[in-house]
Design a protein around this motif. Structure first.
Motif, PDB file in Angstrom:
ATOM      1  N   THR A  45      23.899 -52.809 -89.672  1.00 19.57           N
ATOM      2  CA  THR A  45      24.168 -51.302 -90.301  1.00 19.57           C
ATOM      3  C   THR A  45      25.169 -51.191 -91.444  1.00 19.57           C
ATOM      4  OG1 THR A  45      23.363 -50.589 -88.185  1.00 19.57           O
ATOM      5  CG2 THR A  45      24.368 -48.955 -89.583  1.00 19.57           C
ATOM      6  N   LEU A  46      26.136 -51.923 -91.369  1.00 22.65           N
ATOM      7  CA  LEU A  46      27.366 -52.095 -92.435  1.00 22.65           C
ATOM      8  C   LEU A  46      26.760 -52.565 -93.822  1.00 22.65           C
ATOM      9  CD1 LEU A  46      30.350 -53.498 -90.411  1.00 22.65           C
ATOM     10  CD2 LEU A  46      30.107 -51.198 -91.582  1.00 22.65           C
ATOM     11  N   TRP A  47      25.725 -53.606 -93.637  1.00 20.82           N
ATOM     12  CA  TRP A  47      25.142 -54.095 -94.804  1.00 20.82           C
ATOM     13  C   TRP A  47      24.067 -52.804 -95.399  1.00 20.82           C
ATOM     14  CZ3 TRP A  47      19.937 -55.399 -95.686  1.00 20.82           C
ATOM     15  CH2 TRP A  47      19.712 -56.120 -97.020  1.00 20.82           C
ATOM     16  N   LEU A  48      23.901 -52.120 -94.562  1.00 16.94           N
ATOM     17  CA  LEU A  48      22.643 -51.149 -95.223  1.00 16.94           C
ATOM     18  C   LEU A  48      23.711 -50.006 -95.760  1.00 16.94           C
ATOM     19  CD1 LEU A  48      19.975 -50.873 -92.412  1.00 16.94           C
ATOM     20  CD2 LEU A  48      19.818 -51.715 -94.839  1.00 16.94           C
ATOM     21  N   LEU A  49      24.687 -49.854 -95.278  1.00 18.97           N
ATOM     22  CA  LEU A  49      25.862 -48.726 -95.604  1.00 18.97           C
ATOM     23  C   LEU A  49      26.490 -49.273 -96.991  1.00 18.97           C
ATOM     24  CD1 LEU A  49      26.735 -47.010 -92.341  1.00 18.97           C
ATOM     25  CD2 LEU A  49      25.157 -45.883 -94.058  1.00 18.97           C
ATOM     26  N   ARG A  50      26.535 -50.517 -97.601  1.00 17.65           N
ATOM     27  CA  ARG A  50      27.262 -50.918 -98.403  1.00 17.65           C
ATOM     28  C   ARG A  50      27.081 -50.238 -99.606  1.00 17.65           C
ATOM     29  NH1 ARG A  50      22.812 -53.823 -98.523  1.00 17.65           N
ATOM     30  NH2 ARG A  50      22.357 -54.715-100.725  1.00 17.65           N
ATOM     31  N   GLU A  51      28.101 -50.337-100.675  1.00 18.94           N
ATOM     32  CA  GLU A  51      27.825 -49.747-101.929  1.00 18.94           C
ATOM     33  C   GLU A  51      26.797 -50.487-102.843  1.00 18.94           C
ATOM     34  OE1 GLU A  51      31.066 -48.484-104.340  1.00 18.94           O
ATOM     35  OE2 GLU A  51      32.083 -47.913-102.469  1.00 18.94           O
ATOM     36  N   LYS A  52      25.865 -50.254-103.354  1.00 22.58           N
ATOM     37  CA  LYS A  52      24.939 -50.835-104.162  1.00 22.58           C
ATOM     38  C   LYS A  52      25.453 -51.329-105.372  1.00 22.58           C
ATOM     39  CE  LYS A  52      21.485 -49.891-101.149  1.00 22.58           C
ATOM     40  NZ  LYS A  52      21.546 -50.183 -99.899  1.00 22.58           N
ATOM     41  N   ASN A  53      26.154 -50.744-106.149  1.00 18.73           N
ATOM     42  CA  ASN A  53      26.674 -51.049-107.533  1.00 18.73           C
ATOM     43  C   ASN A  53      28.063 -50.492-107.500  1.00 18.73           C
ATOM     44  OD1 ASN A  53      24.030 -51.588-108.416  1.00 18.73           O
ATOM     45  ND2 ASN A  53      23.648 -49.566-108.761  1.00 18.73           N
ATOM     46  N   PRO A  54      28.947 -51.591-106.905  1.00 20.44           N
ATOM     47  CA  PRO A  54      30.382 -51.320-106.778  1.00 20.44           C
ATOM     48  C   PRO A  54      31.068 -51.432-108.369  1.00 20.44           C
ATOM     49  CG  PRO A  54      30.074 -53.528-105.900  1.00 20.44           C
ATOM     50  CD  PRO A  54      28.614 -52.849-106.190  1.00 20.44           C
ATOM     51  N   GLN A  55      31.851 -50.448-108.647  1.00 18.54           N
ATOM     52  CA  GLN A  55      32.545 -50.216-109.941  1.00 18.54           C
ATOM     53  C   GLN A  55      33.817 -51.193-110.001  1.00 18.54           C
ATOM     54  OE1 GLN A  55      31.082 -48.701-112.592  1.00 18.54           O
ATOM     55  NE2 GLN A  55      29.501 -48.114-111.058  1.00 18.54           N
ATOM     56  N   ASN A  56      33.762 -52.335-110.781  1.00 18.76           N
ATOM     57  CA  ASN A  56      34.640 -53.004-110.906  1.00 18.76           C
ATOM     58  C   ASN A  56      35.816 -52.650-111.827  1.00 18.76           C
ATOM     59  OD1 ASN A  56      33.810 -54.832-109.055  1.00 18.76           O
ATOM     60  ND2 ASN A  56      32.659 -56.036-110.158  1.00 18.76           N
ATOM     61  N   SER A  57      36.786 -51.942-111.601  1.00 16.40           N
ATOM     62  CA  SER A  57      37.654 -51.388-112.829  1.00 16.40           C
ATOM     63  C   SER A  57      39.109 -51.789-112.364  1.00 16.40           C
ATOM     64  CB  SER A  57      37.518 -50.019-113.002  1.00 16.40           C
ATOM     65  OG  SER A  57      37.306 -49.290-112.043  1.00 16.40           O
TER      66      SER A  57
END
Length: 57
Positions: A45-57
């Motif tokens: 469930t945590l894997w399903l709720l992860r951010e698909k495209n995290p912003q690396n800034s």
């Protein structure tokens, strides 16, 4: 929601490790399988709720 899932994941991991110290035989196997399923469910469930495209800034 994620905090609760992380808490469940860590608690089930700790419980799964301690089952081998607390019990033996069928009781240990049943509790280990149950806590393992809970661990896998919360991790999935945590894997399903992860951010698909995290912003690396």
């Amino acid at each position: 929601m994620k905090a609760l899932l992380w808490f469940v994941l860590v608690c089930s991991l700790v419980f799964n490790v301690t089952t081998s110290l607390l019990w033996s035989g069928t009781t240990q196997m049943a509790s280990s399988i149950a806590s393992g399923l809970i661990l896998l469910g919360s991790a999935f469930t945590l894997w399903l709720l992860r951010e698909k495209n995290p912003q690396n800034s």
